[in-house]
Design an enzyme around this catalytic site. Sequence first.
Site, PDB file in Angstrom:
ATOM      1  N   HIS A  12       0.944  -0.562  -0.348  1.00 52.33           N
ATOM      2  CA  HIS A  12       0.437  -0.031   0.101  1.00 52.33           C
ATOM      3  C   HIS A  12       0.994   1.355   0.058  1.00 52.33           C
ATOM      4  CE1 HIS A  12       0.716   0.301   4.511  1.00 52.33           C
ATOM      5  NE2 HIS A  12       0.281   0.953   4.303  1.00 52.33           N
ATOM      6  N   ARG A  13       2.099   1.452   0.453  1.00 48.40           N
ATOM      7  CA  ARG A  13       2.680   1.956   0.258  1.00 48.40           C
ATOM      8  C   ARG A  13       3.862   2.401  -1.436  1.00 48.40           C
ATOM      9  NH1 ARG A  13       6.635   3.581   6.194  1.00 48.40           N
ATOM     10  NH2 ARG A  13       4.023   3.753   7.552  1.00 48.40           N
ATOM     11  N   GLY A  14       3.944   1.946  -2.091  1.00 48.84           N
ATOM     12  CA  GLY A  14       3.535   2.130  -3.913  1.00 48.84           C
ATOM     13  C   GLY A  14       3.357   2.421  -3.982  1.00 48.84           C
ATOM     14  N   LEU A  15       3.596   2.377  -5.594  1.00 53.77           N
ATOM     15  CA  LEU A  15       2.908   2.987  -6.583  1.00 53.77           C
ATOM     16  C   LEU A  15       1.539   2.796  -7.063  1.00 53.77           C
ATOM     17  CD1 LEU A  15       3.238   5.405  -8.700  1.00 53.77           C
ATOM     18  CD2 LEU A  15       4.103   3.610  -9.951  1.00 53.77           C
ATOM     19  N   GLY A  17      -0.109   0.672  -5.147  1.00 54.50           N
ATOM     20  CA  GLY A  17      -0.752   0.011  -3.934  1.00 54.50           C
ATOM     21  C   GLY A  17      -1.828   1.115  -2.967  1.00 54.50           C
ATOM     22  N   CYS A 110       5.879  -6.324 -19.608  1.00 53.94           N
ATOM     23  CA  CYS A 110       7.210  -6.800 -19.978  1.00 53.94           C
ATOM     24  C   CYS A 110       6.807  -8.371 -19.412  1.00 53.94           C
ATOM     25  CB  CYS A 110       8.465  -7.209 -18.694  1.00 53.94           C
ATOM     26  SG  CYS A 110       7.986  -7.160 -16.698  1.00 53.94           S
ATOM     27  N   LYS A 141       6.632 -13.179 -12.686  1.00 51.67           N
ATOM     28  CA  LYS A 141       5.178 -12.317 -12.795  1.00 51.67           C
ATOM     29  C   LYS A 141       4.768 -13.590 -13.432  1.00 51.67           C
ATOM     30  CE  LYS A 141       5.007  -8.495 -10.205  1.00 51.67           C
ATOM     31  NZ  LYS A 141       3.569  -8.360  -9.232  1.00 51.67           N
ATOM     32  N   LEU A 167       3.605   2.325 -15.433  1.00 53.18           N
ATOM     33  CA  LEU A 167       2.942   3.047 -14.294  1.00 53.18           C
ATOM     34  C   LEU A 167       3.622   4.434 -14.504  1.00 53.18           C
ATOM     35  CD1 LEU A 167       0.594   0.431 -12.451  1.00 53.18           C
ATOM     36  CD2 LEU A 167       0.218   2.025 -13.879  1.00 53.18           C
ATOM     37  N   HIS A 180      12.004   3.989 -13.395  1.00 54.16           N
ATOM     38  CA  HIS A 180      11.386   3.978 -14.620  1.00 54.16           C
ATOM     39  C   HIS A 180      11.672   5.252 -15.135  1.00 54.16           C
ATOM     40  CE1 HIS A 180       9.379   0.105 -12.245  1.00 54.16           C
ATOM     41  NE2 HIS A 180       9.319  -0.405 -13.774  1.00 54.16           N
ATOM     42  N   TRP A 203      19.099   8.048 -21.543  1.00 60.59           N
ATOM     43  CA  TRP A 203      19.726   7.141 -21.923  1.00 60.59           C
ATOM     44  C   TRP A 203      19.585   5.899 -24.067  1.00 60.59           C
ATOM     45  CZ3 TRP A 203      20.553   2.590 -18.798  1.00 60.59           C
ATOM     46  CH2 TRP A 203      21.912   2.360 -17.458  1.00 60.59           C
TER      47      TRP A 203
END
Length: 319
Positions: A12-15, A17, A110, A141, A167, A180, A203
């Site tokens: 829940h603290r991630g992008l 979640g 991916c 995944k 995302l 990313h 890059w």
Amino acid sequence: MEKHDRIYVAGHRGLAGSAIVRRLQAEGYSNLILKTRAELDLRNQAATDAFFAAERPAYVFLAAAKVGGILANDLEGAAFIRDNLLIQTNAIDAAWRNGARKLLFLGSSCIYPKLAPQPMKEEHLLTGRLEPTNEPYAIAKIAGIGMCQAYRKQYGFDAISLMPTNLYGPNDNFDLKGSHVLPALIRKFHEAKISGAKDVTIWGSGKPKREFLHVDDLADAAVFLMKHYSDPEIVNVGVGEDVSIRDLAMLVRKVVGFEGTLVQDTSKPDGTPRKLLDVSRLNSIGWKARISLEDGIAQTYRWYLEQPLSREFELSTAR
């Protein structure tokens, strides 16, 4: 889902979640179960089993994962495959054994072959070789998808799998060693603007094309599909449009307000030539993305300006 149902959002603290939590709260779901990694390490099977046995969530959004850009995937392949296999295996199994009604697994675009036909349809999975720079993550995944499908077939567990495109948005990772491309560009252009640099280096050739989905759109799609989708087939989640990395860089440059030039380091890898999802299955279910790329970048940049990382750089430059 009923408003009072116990809902566990892993990561829940991630992008992803954190966006799912915001979406659920906005819709009035108040009985959310949220645990930090310090409180619950999903890589630990015993801890995961104990958590699910005690909390018994009815619905699970499995957004916890180890994620990163090309550099991080290249340097930490072992950690990417190990951690993600452990997280998803422990969570999916414990959710089923402890009576969860439904689980939503977040995969990634991916998973598709490096040279898959474009746009990539769900049936293109496992039809060719993966992109080498993120193969360990992709394999993990793919295993998660297979596990959801196998548990549905053998045990009748209602597990669905979503494949989001790239995302971005609030709570993204802006660390240049692990981020990313889009958050990395925001940080690079912002720091160049503040420091008065004459140019910014990106890059690769700038020719590869990518699709970008604002994480609030992803969260909206995830909640929508949790309510309205229940099949073994995976579902792509994206906008159905892509942009070259160079054009993306120029758009970020415009939003940030950097007036210098763009330099391309062609010694660095490009990665997959193109990654565009076919979202016709998702659209046919009744959902479409709403946030434009430019509006989403502008919103994300405003969020980034409020973060300590941005402020610390500005203070150090001012000195």
